[in-house]
Design an enzyme around this catalytic site. Sequence first.
Site, PDB file in Angstrom:
ATOM      1  N   ARG A  42      -4.041  13.013 -78.870  1.00 47.36           N
ATOM      2  CA  ARG A  42      -5.116  12.126 -78.444  1.00 47.36           C
ATOM      3  C   ARG A  42      -4.577  10.702 -78.421  1.00 47.36           C
ATOM      4  O   ARG A  42      -4.073  10.206 -79.433  1.00 47.36           O
ATOM      5  CB  ARG A  42      -6.277  12.208 -79.417  1.00 47.36           C
ATOM      6  CG  ARG A  42      -7.337  11.200 -79.055  1.00 47.36           C
ATOM      7  CD  ARG A  42      -8.430  11.129 -80.086  1.00 47.36           C
ATOM      8  NE  ARG A  42      -9.429  10.182 -79.650  1.00 47.36           N
ATOM      9  CZ  ARG A  42     -10.040   9.314 -80.448  1.00 47.36           C
ATOM     10  NH1 ARG A  42      -9.739   9.294 -81.727  1.00 47.36           N
ATOM     11  NH2 ARG A  42     -10.926   8.491 -79.972  1.00 47.36           N
TER      12      ARG A  42
ATOM     13  N   ASN B  85      -4.542  14.258 -83.702  1.00 45.92           N
ATOM     14  CA  ASN B  85      -5.313  13.024 -83.532  1.00 45.92           C
ATOM     15  C   ASN B  85      -4.864  12.078 -84.651  1.00 45.92           C
ATOM     16  O   ASN B  85      -5.286  12.213 -85.798  1.00 45.92           O
ATOM     17  CB  ASN B  85      -6.803  13.348 -83.636  1.00 45.92           C
ATOM     18  CG  ASN B  85      -7.671  12.133 -83.390  1.00 45.92           C
ATOM     19  OD1 ASN B  85      -7.189  11.003 -83.310  1.00 45.92           O
ATOM     20  ND2 ASN B  85      -8.973  12.354 -83.282  1.00 45.92           N
TER      21      ASN B  85
ATOM     22  N   ARG C 126     -19.167  -1.529 -85.741  1.00 49.51           N
ATOM     23  CA  ARG C 126     -18.896  -2.412 -84.593  1.00 49.51           C
ATOM     24  C   ARG C 126     -20.186  -2.898 -83.973  1.00 49.51           C
ATOM     25  O   ARG C 126     -21.178  -2.167 -83.911  1.00 49.51           O
ATOM     26  CB  ARG C 126     -18.088  -1.658 -83.525  1.00 49.51           C
ATOM     27  CG  ARG C 126     -16.685  -1.327 -83.961  1.00 49.51           C
ATOM     28  CD  ARG C 126     -15.980  -0.460 -82.927  1.00 49.51           C
ATOM     29  NE  ARG C 126     -15.504   0.768 -83.536  1.00 49.51           N
ATOM     30  CZ  ARG C 126     -15.216   1.882 -82.875  1.00 49.51           C
ATOM     31  NH1 ARG C 126     -15.331   1.935 -81.576  1.00 49.51           N
ATOM     32  NH2 ARG C 126     -14.797   2.957 -83.526  1.00 49.51           N
TER      33      ARG C 126
ATOM     34  N   HIS D 185     -14.020   7.565 -75.368  1.00 51.98           N
ATOM     35  CA  HIS D 185     -14.711   8.848 -75.626  1.00 51.98           C
ATOM     36  C   HIS D 185     -14.716   9.747 -74.394  1.00 51.98           C
ATOM     37  O   HIS D 185     -15.595  10.596 -74.235  1.00 51.98           O
ATOM     38  CB  HIS D 185     -16.190   8.625 -76.044  1.00 51.98           C
ATOM     39  CG  HIS D 185     -16.376   8.015 -77.389  1.00 51.98           C
ATOM     40  ND1 HIS D 185     -17.377   7.089 -77.648  1.00 51.98           N
ATOM     41  CD2 HIS D 185     -15.719   8.181 -78.552  1.00 51.98           C
ATOM     42  CE1 HIS D 185     -17.304   6.720 -78.920  1.00 51.98           C
ATOM     43  NE2 HIS D 185     -16.309   7.365 -79.484  1.00 51.98           N
TER      44      HIS D 185
END
Length: 369
Positions: free
Chosen positions: A65, A8, A215, A154
């Site tokens: 990922r 990742n 965010r 996600h």
Amino acid sequence: MSRVLVLNCGSSSVKYRLFDGAETSAKGLIERIGEEGGDATDHRAALQHIMESVDLAGLAAVGHRVVHGGPRFSDPTLIDDDVVADVEALVPLAPLHNPAALSGIAVARKLLPDVPQVAVFDTAFHATIPPEGVTWAIDKSLAERWQIRRYGFHGTSHAYVSRQTAKVLAKPVEETNVITLHLGNGASACAVEGGRSVATSMGLSPQGGLVMGTRSGDIDPTVVFHLHRVAGLPLDEIETSLTRHAGLVGLTGDNDLRAVLERRQAGDPEATLAFDVYCRRIREYVGAYLAVLGRVDAITFTAGVGENSPVVRAATLAGLESLGIAVDPERNRRAERIISPDGMPIAVCVVPTDEELEIADQSRAALQP
Ligand code: AMP
């Protein structure tokens, strides 16, 4: 059981985990790549470090990922030059996320040329959302030309957690409808109908939907025009503000919910408002997805906040008994798999997510002809 290395890659970090079957045989995090005093000078050095410290003999695949799969990638995909070119072409859609994955892929292909490399996309699980759930009512020709629509993110987490929830309920996945709430540093909600995503809160980028650590989540797009035209901020600064100085940190100065909860406990009004805004937004999505799904078997909390914060779980679903939703305080405190009282029409669950395990499983699946 085959060995899979899951990578990742972020812009300045590489997280890795080596699986033998479902068992983790090694894992680690290389941080502050390229920074002074960091763990590695670049992604190549980071991967070299992993290969030196971990025994990769007999590796069946490397699973990468990748955040954005755009309109093309709806499945885990065996990487070749053509796939790399397509992921590169998606960089304008995900300038903050895809470049790091691409450097990880490039280095891993070079250093492990004989091992199949698989891209697992955060967006892929949401490919089943029907057109009315991904289309925004903007000028159609602009949307088509610039690939503007909801993609959602996600996906590996929502896929894994919704399947685990069906197991907890001892029901077949195909007959189980779940609202999954992934509440971590990033946060998103997903409506899963019989194992397929039918709605999710993030959009073109991982910026929309729920309130997050840094965010904003959903805002009226006019906020951007206003900050530009009236406040005179350049677009780059607005983007930085809305992606890095918004959400919990924007409202309180703290991006970690634990700090916000402590301040709220001490009566701090800023932290109290931020907590209320955070939970209220989740609640609005739960209500929306109850209506999208019509029949819901479970609402599942996962990720850092979802798995560890009884306060958020309780506040988010308080007062919904008339909809068949309730949280038992003792079960909630102990974070049992099912935290609703027995006999409620909708179960409330806490299920730990495991995105890396899901990426390893999907990488193996991609190797099957
Ligand atoms: P993740 O991205 O899934 O690793 O989630 C990280 C976030 O989980 C952190 O920013 C924390 O705000 C939050 N978190 C972790 N533990 C707790 C806790 N005990 N209570 C509230 N929030 C937590």
